[in-house]
Enzyme design. Structure first.
Site, PDB file in Angstrom:
ATOM      1  CE1 TYR A 166      -4.080   1.690   0.490  1.00  0.00           C
ATOM      2  CE2 TYR A 166      -2.638   3.115   1.889  1.00  0.00           C
ATOM      3  CZ  TYR A 166      -3.817   2.976   1.182  1.00  0.00           C
ATOM      4  OH  TYR A 166      -4.840   3.947   1.104  1.00  0.00           O
ATOM      5  CE1 TYR A 222      -4.650   5.436  -1.552  1.00  0.00           C
ATOM      6  CE2 TYR A 222      -6.476   7.162  -1.801  1.00  0.00           C
ATOM      7  CZ  TYR A 222      -5.731   6.119  -1.126  1.00  0.00           C
ATOM      8  OH  TYR A 222      -5.700   6.046   0.143  1.00  0.00           O
TER       9      TYR A 222
END
Length: 384
Positions: free
Chosen positions: A289, A339
């Site tokens: 991440y 994103y």
């Protein structure tokens, strides 16, 4: 979250996504439907067979509306996971647990978001701040970037992590996006000069240390091991999964803890490896991440790829590139592909183990996927 009962008992058999862009015309519900239908088509499974759902608490397309629009059958399991980017892997983990326990047979996890053209969660001043935010926002930590900037500064001070190390992360993600036609940054290379001279977002984080603002949606389909053998695609098995919320945690800044740099990744990692037949040394590729560059070296430490304080040094000499010690975020990640709260990392992990990534790691059979470090998090260990 993941005991022996789910080890290799389920598999991801379908993935789907919409385009990624700063602005897409369709609303979040429509984008969600498109991603889910694409994932089901990829798996060769009819919508009416779906009986399990998992999504994020921040997901604004609810189960009822999605079920009606796509044409699901009777649902016997549905759940939502909190903490934004920390929830991505947990949606898959909850479906895996439900299917292994017999609560569902075909599960769909998804995330649809208009972050590029929509509102920012922290800009809403009409409601009272949640209790944790009352201890940060009045003092200038208004956005996630501000909170992670403070954590990054602590990291630099304690362990000598430098902007060159953060650039290594940004560059690896951008290089992979430059190979991925679906990535927002596909045709936009990054140089060291561009990085070092870019504007600050929240010092020491510059423009290229921050994830993209993206509209888009993604989904995946999870079924039991036996069913997976009959699906249209090569199954990718959920070998281990975990969630992590450390004691006395305070989102992102984490400064109630004795050690703010020992974040949720450390808690999730202990559980993940405890229930796995593999170790960090067995991982061929990782999707870590990356809402902010500093989260990758912090996660490298938390998940055991290097010792405490060595995350910055780990990024040196092309370690995160294809052919390096641990290729990461091979679709471009949140920094350069799109994103959408980390769900693209799940789908990219599946592509790697199918052998269909645009930046394929030769012979990859194991992939670690992580959710947001700095917030209550989750992780998946996938194998082919």
């Amino acid at each position: 979250m993941a005991g022996p009962g789910i080890k290799d008992a389920t598999a991801i058999v379908g993935i789907g996504q919409t385009a990624f862009a700063r602005h897409l015309a369709e609303d979040e519900k429509t984008l969600a439907c498109r991603a889910v239908l694409a994932a089901l088509d990829d798996a060769g499974i009819a919508p009416a067979e779906v009986d399990g759902l998992a999504s994020y608490t921040m997901e604004e397309t609810d189960e009822v509306e999605l079920a009606k629009a796509v044409g699901f059958g009777d649902l016997t399991f549905f759940s939502k996971v909190g903490y934004g980017g920390g929830g991505s892997c947990a949606t898959v983990a909850q479906l895996a647990a439900a299917i292994a326990a017999g609560q569902a047979t075909v599960g769909v996890a998804w995330r649809s978001r208009k972050r590029g053209s929509g509102k920012r969660p922290w800009t809403d001043t009409a409601v009272q701040l949640p209790t944790p935010a009352q201890w940060t926002r009045p003092f200038g930590l208004l956005r996630p970037a501000d909170e992670i900037a403070m954590l990054t500064r602590r990291y630099m001070h304690e362990y000598g992590v430098s902007r060159d190390h953060l650039f290594n992360v940004a560059l690896a993600c951008r290089n992979r996006a430059n190979q991925n036609p679906a990535a927002v940054m596909y045709d936009r290379p990054l140089t060291r000069e561009m990085y070092m001279t870019s504007r600050w977002i929240s010092e020491p984080l510059c423009l290229y240390d921050n994830c993209l603002e993206t509209d888009g949606a993604l989904a995946c389909v999870v079924v039991g091991r036996e069913r997976a053998r009959d699906c249209a695609t090569r199954p990718v098995y959920v070998h281990s999964a975990a969630q992590g919320l450390p004691a006395q945690h305070h989102g992102m800044v984490n400064y109630w803890n004795d050690d703010p740099l020992t974040g949720p990744a450390w808690t999730a990692a202990r559980h993940l490896w405890k229930h796995a037949d593999l170790t960090p040394q067995d991982v061929d590729v990782a999707q870590i991440y990356d809402a902010f560059t500093a989260l990758i070296p912090l996660s490298l430490e938390g998940y055991g790829f290097c010792a405490r304080g060595e995350g910055g040094a780990f990024t040196e000499q092309g370690a995160l590139e294809i052919g390096g010690r641990l290729p990461v975020n091979t679709g471009g990640g949140g920094l350069s592909e799109g994103y959408v709260h980390g769900f693209n990392l799940v789908n990219e992990g599946v592509k790697q183990l199918r052998g269909t990534s645009t930046a394929q790691v030769p012979g990859a059979t194991t992939c670690l996927v992580t959710a947001g470090e700095g917030v209550p998090t989750s992780a998946l260990l996938l194998r082919s």
